[in-house]
Design an enzyme around this catalytic site. Sequence first.
Site, short mmCIF file in Angstrom:
data_model
loop_
_atom_site.label_atom_id
_atom_site.label_comp_id
_atom_site.label_asym_id
_atom_site.label_seq_id
_atom_site.Cartn_x
_atom_site.Cartn_y
_atom_site.Cartn_z
N ASP A 193 91.97 12.42 19.06
CA ASP A 193 91.08 12.20 17.91
C ASP A 193 90.56 10.77 17.80
O ASP A 193 89.87 10.43 16.84
CB ASP A 193 91.80 12.59 16.61
CG ASP A 193 91.98 14.10 16.49
OD1 ASP A 193 91.03 14.82 16.85
OD2 ASP A 193 93.05 14.54 16.05
N ASP A 228 87.17 21.02 19.32
CA ASP A 228 86.93 19.80 18.54
C ASP A 228 86.80 18.55 19.43
O ASP A 228 86.15 17.57 19.07
CB ASP A 228 88.08 19.54 17.55
CG ASP A 228 88.66 20.79 16.92
OD1 ASP A 228 88.62 21.85 17.56
OD2 ASP A 228 89.19 20.69 15.82
N1 GLY Z 1 89.89 18.63 14.30
C1 GLY Z 1 90.57 19.36 13.31
C2 GLY Z 1 89.72 20.19 12.45
O1 GLY Z 1 88.56 20.39 12.68
O2 GLY Z 1 90.23 20.72 11.49
#
Ligand code: GLY
Length: 420
Positions: free
Chosen positions: A145, A203
Amino acid sequence: MKINRSIIVALLLGLTSCQKKIEMNQEAWVKGALNIAAYQLELTANELSDSAKLPRSIWAGYDINFLANQLEQSSNSFQNTLLANPSVEIIGKRHLTDIYDWTSGFFPGSLWYAYEMTENEKLKEQAIQYTNLLNPIKSFKDTHDLGFMINCSFGNALRLAPNDSIKNIMVETADNLCARFNPEIGCIRSWDFGHWNFPVIIDNMMNLDLLFNATRLTGDSTYYKVAVKHAQTTMKHHFRPDYTSYHVISYNNDGTIESKGTYQGKNDDSAWSRGQAWGLYGYTSCYRETKDAAFLQEAIHLADMIMKRVTTDDCIPYWDYNAPAGEATPRDASAAAITASALLELSAYAPKEKKYFDYAETILKNLSSDKYLAVKGSNQGFVLMHSTGSLPHGSEIDVPLNYADYYYLEALQRYVNLTK
Ligand code: GLY
């Protein structure tokens, strides 16, 4: 002759004022939204200024029977994935995080967008203050992330208030993100928890912008190549024939598939709403950076799939496209905001651009209505209401989310730039 000229002048004035009125009408909802957003963000930044914390959401509880109904499963089957219900004392209060949370870049990023559109110097000061909080993330290595965290905060700082230290922070973070790339598999590893051998979530497409930026900043194409390879591998394995995507693909060490499934969606074969939006946004960005027609084609397929599969009247999707449709089914305003932002960008690249622009505009107008946009001073200082974090975990259902606010503001900024 004189009379004719007067008539012409009057007609011109009439036309001009009519045209102006339309522009003013269009501007009214944008201005109204921006005014509320700037107020909410400034208020929140003031309230938290001594805490070294960032706003993420509002604490909310869940009812297990409701979840079972949404998941169309018995409550026994998902009980061990559920987080504990928050205590009654904190329900309704602001959910704060530290800088190591995956969402830590969104609040500073929202402040940057609000500053960009209002030119309010107080918002700039606050954007700098909250961005600087994230400085230690440059040495954090435990998640994919990093792109969300650093590109949304320092990436926007670089655009709007560049200085020499920003470059080093972004490049160091990009190095740590690249260290998670496995050349055998052709992907960046997403998570370090769970039962998977090498999990990659859709993601993760959102973290690639940091790598493209690192190549731009350094002239070193390594970052760019990692981003492109990750996007190519993901394109090969994450999507079903109808262009909906799995949430989690796990790879064996030789690059073969270990499993395909979900973590935050309704079930392994469903289309989790935010995941669909992440994919669209990611491939649109990849096309911007590479001009590779395969990425544009993918983004167009994903956009068309989303426009077909979202069945709500206001284009704000349910939390999962396969959730049982109904009044009580939670929406995900964050998925809508991400989609709107991506479609506005795609509208500049795709042959049938008008339908993407129009759809994004509809989303934005609806998010800017009373149904989704907070009243000033309410909603614990967040801008939008009605997003869903992770329903199968009983987490953040029908609440504000800092990333809904971020992508909403980004979409407004893109909208303003396209229509001025
Ligand atoms: N990346 C985590 C979400 O979209 O909840």
